[in-house]
Design an enzyme around this catalytic site. Structure first.
Site, PDB file in Angstrom:
ATOM      1  N   HIS A 107      -2.275  48.722   3.466  1.00  0.00           N
ATOM      2  CA  HIS A 107      -2.560  48.562   5.011  1.00  0.00           C
ATOM      3  C   HIS A 107      -3.014  47.150   5.241  1.00  0.00           C
ATOM      4  CE1 HIS A 107      -3.172  52.779   4.697  1.00  0.00           C
ATOM      5  NE2 HIS A 107      -2.890  53.015   5.841  1.00  0.00           N
ATOM      6  N   GLU A 142      10.129  55.164   9.611  1.00  0.00           N
ATOM      7  CA  GLU A 142      10.407  53.688  10.119  1.00  0.00           C
ATOM      8  C   GLU A 142      11.891  53.097  10.168  1.00  0.00           C
ATOM      9  OE1 GLU A 142       6.401  54.268   8.979  1.00  0.00           O
ATOM     10  OE2 GLU A 142       8.070  54.619   7.847  1.00  0.00           O
TER      11      GLU A 142
END
Length: 348
Positions: free
Chosen positions: A139, A70
């Site tokens: 998540h 990321e």
């Protein structure tokens, strides 16, 4: 100022997934400087299929996969934006943004200021957010308050396909970095907060009718999702529909403001509504302490104090790590939201 939400004359029923894909398709077609990349967004089409088919249409130089990094994804996007491109990157889940936080906060958000306007970071960072898919602690988070705190970032969270497409196009065209948060529970239809399935498919909902081609929903513009006279609800994302269900189930004439753009904020629409109703409830899915609702509550108190007839209420997620086994209790549901409505109306 609130914006019109009526679809145009040529419209197609879409899910939010399809609307987001349509926005990227439109902008890839219109602007050669737009590129789309991230983890699995190319050949695979994204974990939620938001980018499905775009690589086949526009090629691997415009839509491509990135390593599982990321920080590398966002760092590369900052460089691309400084060079003149308009990258649209996907962080597979909002929970995964932390390795890229330095690139987002220290580089993208500050580039315009620290270069005295010589460079801009015209980039959009898409992130699926929130719970409701049994994704567990890594998540399911709603980290919007972390972004609204950072000067130089814009933070957006649509609640429906119509707004999602228009807001994403506006975000891609904007010269500032935009954090574009997408509630996963709304990808395929609106929820009422009682079930783990959409209440209705988007094809049967007015805001699932999406104008074809290019259009924008202005950033910084809230919308009155449901007009009302007894109290004002300030909310966004999935909680728009939970609040609407609470109003219906309690019979309370609540005016629901869908913020859409969290920061910069459409304070004018909020203030006008609270001054009209005299009562206010703030609803969000994220943790309560230091959540974005605290900022909203402070702003309403500052601007509407002499019009308030009751204390402002907040209905939020719990102050705990995300509870996988109890996520439907963790979310504010119609019962919790409706109870807050009643408390605010009964206060003297």
């Amino acid at each position: 100022m609130s914006a019109q939400r009526e679809p145009g004359p040529a419209s197609t029923p879409m899910t939010m997934i399809q609307a987001l894909r349509s926005a990227m398709d439109v902008m890839l077609e219109r602007d050669d400087n737009v590129v789309v990349f991230g983890e699995d967004v190319g050949f695979f089409g994204g974990v939620f299929r938001c980018t499905e088919g775009l690589q086949a249409k526009f090629g691997t130089s415009r839509v491509f996969d990135a390593p599982i990094s990321e920080g590398g994804i966002v760092g590369a996007a900052v460089g691309m934006a400084a060079y003149g491109l308009r990258p649209v990157v996907e962080i597979q889940f909002a929970d995964y943004f932390y390795p890229a936080s330095d690139q987002i906060v220290s580089e993208a958000a500050r580039l315009r200021y620290r270069s005295a306007g010589e460079f801009t970071a015209a980039m959009t960072i898409r992130m699926p957010c929130g719970g409701g898919i049994y994704g567990g602690q890594t998540h399911s988070q709603s980290p919007e308050a972390l972004f609204t705190h950072v000067c130089g970032l814009r933070t957006v969270m649509p609640s429906n396909p119509h707004d999602a497409k228009g807001l994403l196009i506006a975000a891609i065209e904007n010269d500032d970095p935009v954090i574009f948060l997408e509630p996963k529970r709304l990808y395929n239809g609106p929820f009422d907060g009682h079930h783990d399935r959409p209440l209705v498919p988007w094809s049967q909902h007015p805001l699932g009718l999406v104008p074809d081609g290019y259009y924008t929903v202005p950033l910084e513009s809230a919308a009155v999702f449901r007009p009302g006279a007894e109290l004002t609800v300030i909310t966004y994302g999935t909680m728009v529909f939970v609040s609407a269900a609470a109003a219906q189930e309690t019979g309370i004439d609540a005016e629901i403001i869908d913020l859409r753009s969290l920061w910069p904020l459409d304070l004018e629409t909020i203030v006008a509504s609270v001054k009209k109703t005299g009562r206010c409830v703030v609803v969000h899915e994220a943790t309560r302490t230091s959540g974005f609702g605290a900022e909203l509550t402070a702003l309403v108190q500052e601007h509407c104090f002499y019009h308030l007839e009751a204390p402002i209420e907040r209905v939020t997620g719990w102050d705990t790590p995300y509870p996988h086994a109890q996520e439907w209790a963790y979310f504010p549901g119609p019962a919790r939201v409706g109870a807050a409505f009643k408390r605010v109306l009964e206060a003297r």
